[in-house]
Write an enzyme that holds these catalytic residues in place. Sequence first.
Site, PDB file in Angstrom:
ATOM      1  N   ASP A  35      -6.017 -46.909 -59.750  1.00 34.18           N
ATOM      2  CA  ASP A  35      -5.316 -48.164 -59.460  1.00 34.18           C
ATOM      3  C   ASP A  35      -4.553 -48.062 -58.142  1.00 34.18           C
ATOM      4  O   ASP A  35      -4.101 -46.981 -57.760  1.00 34.18           O
ATOM      5  CB  ASP A  35      -4.341 -48.455 -60.619  1.00 34.18           C
ATOM      6  CG  ASP A  35      -3.886 -49.899 -60.610  1.00 34.18           C
ATOM      7  OD1 ASP A  35      -4.441 -50.725 -59.874  1.00 34.18           O
ATOM      8  OD2 ASP A  35      -2.930 -50.204 -61.363  1.00 34.18           O
ATOM      9  N   GLY A  36      -4.413 -49.205 -57.486  1.00 33.13           N
ATOM     10  CA  GLY A  36      -3.597 -49.250 -56.269  1.00 33.13           C
ATOM     11  C   GLY A  36      -4.406 -49.358 -54.991  1.00 33.13           C
ATOM     12  O   GLY A  36      -3.845 -49.329 -53.883  1.00 33.13           O
ATOM     13  N   ASN A  37      -5.722 -49.505 -55.127  1.00 33.57           N
ATOM     14  CA  ASN A  37      -6.563 -49.601 -53.926  1.00 33.57           C
ATOM     15  C   ASN A  37      -6.228 -50.843 -53.100  1.00 33.57           C
ATOM     16  O   ASN A  37      -6.178 -50.799 -51.868  1.00 33.57           O
ATOM     17  CB  ASN A  37      -8.043 -49.682 -54.302  1.00 33.57           C
ATOM     18  CG  ASN A  37      -8.511 -48.464 -55.055  1.00 33.57           C
ATOM     19  OD1 ASN A  37      -7.883 -47.423 -54.990  1.00 33.57           O
ATOM     20  ND2 ASN A  37      -9.613 -48.589 -55.770  1.00 33.57           N
ATOM     21  N   GLY A  38      -6.039 -51.957 -53.802  1.00 30.67           N
ATOM     22  CA  GLY A  38      -5.747 -53.219 -53.116  1.00 30.67           C
ATOM     23  C   GLY A  38      -4.447 -53.126 -52.338  1.00 30.67           C
ATOM     24  O   GLY A  38      -4.367 -53.518 -51.158  1.00 30.67           O
TER      25      GLY A  38
ATOM     26  N   SER B 183     -13.715 -53.024 -64.788  1.00 27.86           N
ATOM     27  CA  SER B 183     -13.482 -53.461 -66.169  1.00 27.86           C
ATOM     28  C   SER B 183     -14.221 -54.762 -66.451  1.00 27.86           C
ATOM     29  O   SER B 183     -14.643 -55.469 -65.524  1.00 27.86           O
ATOM     30  CB  SER B 183     -11.980 -53.652 -66.406  1.00 27.86           C
ATOM     31  OG  SER B 183     -11.560 -54.862 -65.803  1.00 27.86           O
ATOM     32  N   THR B 184     -14.329 -55.081 -67.733  1.00 25.20           N
ATOM     33  CA  THR B 184     -14.975 -56.348 -68.116  1.00 25.20           C
ATOM     34  C   THR B 184     -14.187 -57.537 -67.545  1.00 25.20           C
ATOM     35  O   THR B 184     -14.725 -58.628 -67.426  1.00 25.20           O
ATOM     36  CB  THR B 184     -15.071 -56.473 -69.661  1.00 25.20           C
ATOM     37  OG1 THR B 184     -13.811 -56.088 -70.228  1.00 25.20           O
ATOM     38  CG2 THR B 184     -16.160 -55.581 -70.230  1.00 25.20           C
TER      39      THR B 184
ATOM     40  N   ARG C  42      -9.137 -55.816 -49.121  1.00 19.96           N
ATOM     41  CA  ARG C  42      -9.032 -54.968 -50.315  1.00 19.96           C
ATOM     42  C   ARG C  42     -10.182 -53.965 -50.428  1.00 19.96           C
ATOM     43  O   ARG C  42     -10.007 -52.852 -50.910  1.00 19.96           O
ATOM     44  CB  ARG C  42      -8.989 -55.840 -51.568  1.00 19.96           C
ATOM     45  CG  ARG C  42      -7.780 -56.763 -51.641  1.00 19.96           C
ATOM     46  CD  ARG C  42      -7.889 -57.694 -52.843  1.00 19.96           C
ATOM     47  NE  ARG C  42      -8.057 -56.954 -54.081  1.00 19.96           N
ATOM     48  CZ  ARG C  42      -7.066 -56.397 -54.767  1.00 19.96           C
ATOM     49  NH1 ARG C  42      -5.825 -56.548 -54.361  1.00 19.96           N
ATOM     50  NH2 ARG C  42      -7.298 -55.723 -55.860  1.00 19.96           N
TER      51      ARG C  42
ATOM     52  N   ASN D 241     -12.732 -57.427 -64.494  1.00 24.36           N
ATOM     53  CA  ASN D 241     -12.779 -57.415 -63.021  1.00 24.36           C
ATOM     54  C   ASN D 241     -13.741 -58.444 -62.418  1.00 24.36           C
ATOM     55  O   ASN D 241     -13.678 -58.724 -61.215  1.00 24.36           O
ATOM     56  CB  ASN D 241     -13.124 -56.012 -62.485  1.00 24.36           C
ATOM     57  CG  ASN D 241     -11.966 -55.038 -62.564  1.00 24.36           C
ATOM     58  OD1 ASN D 241     -12.161 -53.832 -62.668  1.00 24.36           O
ATOM     59  ND2 ASN D 241     -10.729 -55.540 -62.522  1.00 24.36           N
TER      60      ASN D 241
HETATM   61  C1  FPP Z   1      -7.937 -50.986 -59.139  1.00 22.18           C
HETATM   62  O1  FPP Z   1      -7.157 -51.132 -57.992  1.00 22.18           O
HETATM   63  C2  FPP Z   1      -9.223 -50.438 -58.751  1.00 22.18           C
HETATM   64  C3  FPP Z   1     -10.411 -51.010 -59.063  1.00 22.18           C
HETATM   65  C4  FPP Z   1     -10.548 -52.253 -59.823  1.00 22.18           C
HETATM   66  C5  FPP Z   1     -11.675 -50.399 -58.604  1.00 22.18           C
HETATM   67  C6  FPP Z   1     -11.715 -48.914 -58.615  1.00 22.18           C
HETATM   68  C7  FPP Z   1     -12.959 -48.516 -57.986  1.00 22.18           C
HETATM   69  C8  FPP Z   1     -13.096 -47.565 -57.044  1.00 22.18           C
HETATM   70  C9  FPP Z   1     -12.034 -46.656 -56.567  1.00 22.18           C
HETATM   71  C10 FPP Z   1     -14.437 -47.368 -56.474  1.00 22.18           C
HETATM   72  C11 FPP Z   1     -15.139 -46.396 -57.357  1.00 22.18           C
HETATM   73  C12 FPP Z   1     -16.460 -46.154 -56.867  1.00 22.18           C
HETATM   74  C13 FPP Z   1     -17.187 -45.178 -57.386  1.00 22.18           C
HETATM   75  C14 FPP Z   1     -18.518 -44.892 -56.851  1.00 22.18           C
HETATM   76  C15 FPP Z   1     -16.676 -44.380 -58.499  1.00 22.18           C
HETATM   77  P1  FPP Z   1      -6.708 -52.577 -57.590  1.00 22.18           P
HETATM   78  O2  FPP Z   1      -7.770 -53.182 -56.753  1.00 22.18           O
HETATM   79  O3  FPP Z   1      -6.376 -53.350 -58.822  1.00 22.18           O
HETATM   80  O4  FPP Z   1      -5.446 -52.289 -56.747  1.00 22.18           O
HETATM   81  P2  FPP Z   1      -4.117 -53.148 -56.703  1.00 22.18           P
HETATM   82  O5  FPP Z   1      -3.529 -53.062 -58.082  1.00 22.18           O
HETATM   83  O6  FPP Z   1      -3.305 -52.454 -55.676  1.00 22.18           O
HETATM   84  O7  FPP Z   1      -4.518 -54.540 -56.324  1.00 22.18           O
END
Ligand code: FPP
Length: 239
Positions: free
Chosen positions: A20-23, A65-66, A33, A68
């Site tokens: 979590d936290g990519n965005g 997730s389902t 994002r 997402n």
């Molecule tokens: C949640 O962070 C992250 C996800 C919904 C996607 C996670 C997927 C990856 C890291 C890519 C994985 C790829 C492979 C090949 C395993 P968020 O987008 O909800 O972040 P935020 O809470 O900061 O918005």
Amino acid sequence: MAKDIPLLETVPTHVGVIMDGNGRWAKKRGLPRKFGHREGVKTFRAVTRRAKQLGIKYITFYAFSTENWKRPDDEVQALMELFEKNLDEVSDFIDEEIRVRFIGDRSRLSPTLRSKMENTERSSEQFDQTTMMLAINYGGRDEIANAVKEIGRLVKSGELDPESISEETVAQHLYLPDVPPVDYVIRPSGELRLSNFMIWQAAYAEYYFTNILWPDFTVEDFDRAIADFSHRGRRFGGV
Ligand code: FPP
């Protein structure tokens, strides 16, 4: 350079990771994002390798997730492309003898992605030290509902007596019945929720939360999380 392996009394058998936290990582840099997800893949790859070095037998990553699907189309598309691309590049996991498996409802995924998933599973199925599972289009409630549906069919066909249904019966109808329960859930980025991740399997799990955003989470952070587990006493409802 390879990092020293810390001396740990116990390591969890099955670690679940909510990436979590990519965005937020991308937003902080003024980037779309999808750049955060791309960066998150690097962490995912490093942590998977580290899990094997630490002797962890099972590690499951929550990738999609389902729920997402509700995200903007371009973000969903970017994530699907990342899954496909990384399955093309999974040979380094295979070189390192890591078994790769998937959980989730595959019916909504593209035929290309599905066939890459099957190939990856097949080409790594002989490895038994560390298994990495990716949860794609996965929901814990969805998984349990599917198990109930299957059990219902068996009851209807007369193969199963409803009185004999136990927790074990349900567990046997989850995606990977041969994989032991999750005993440690790691969630970065400051959120304190399970978000429908392996809700059956994590019933007795320990939790580790940190404010670090997933793309910034390092192998040293993972080592720290695992060392924290090794100091905890687990009682499973006993004394
Ligand atoms: C949640 O962070 C992250 C996800 C919904 C996607 C996670 C997927 C990856 C890291 C890519 C994985 C790829 C492979 C090949 C395993 P968020 O987008 O909800 O972040 P935020 O809470 O900061 O918005």
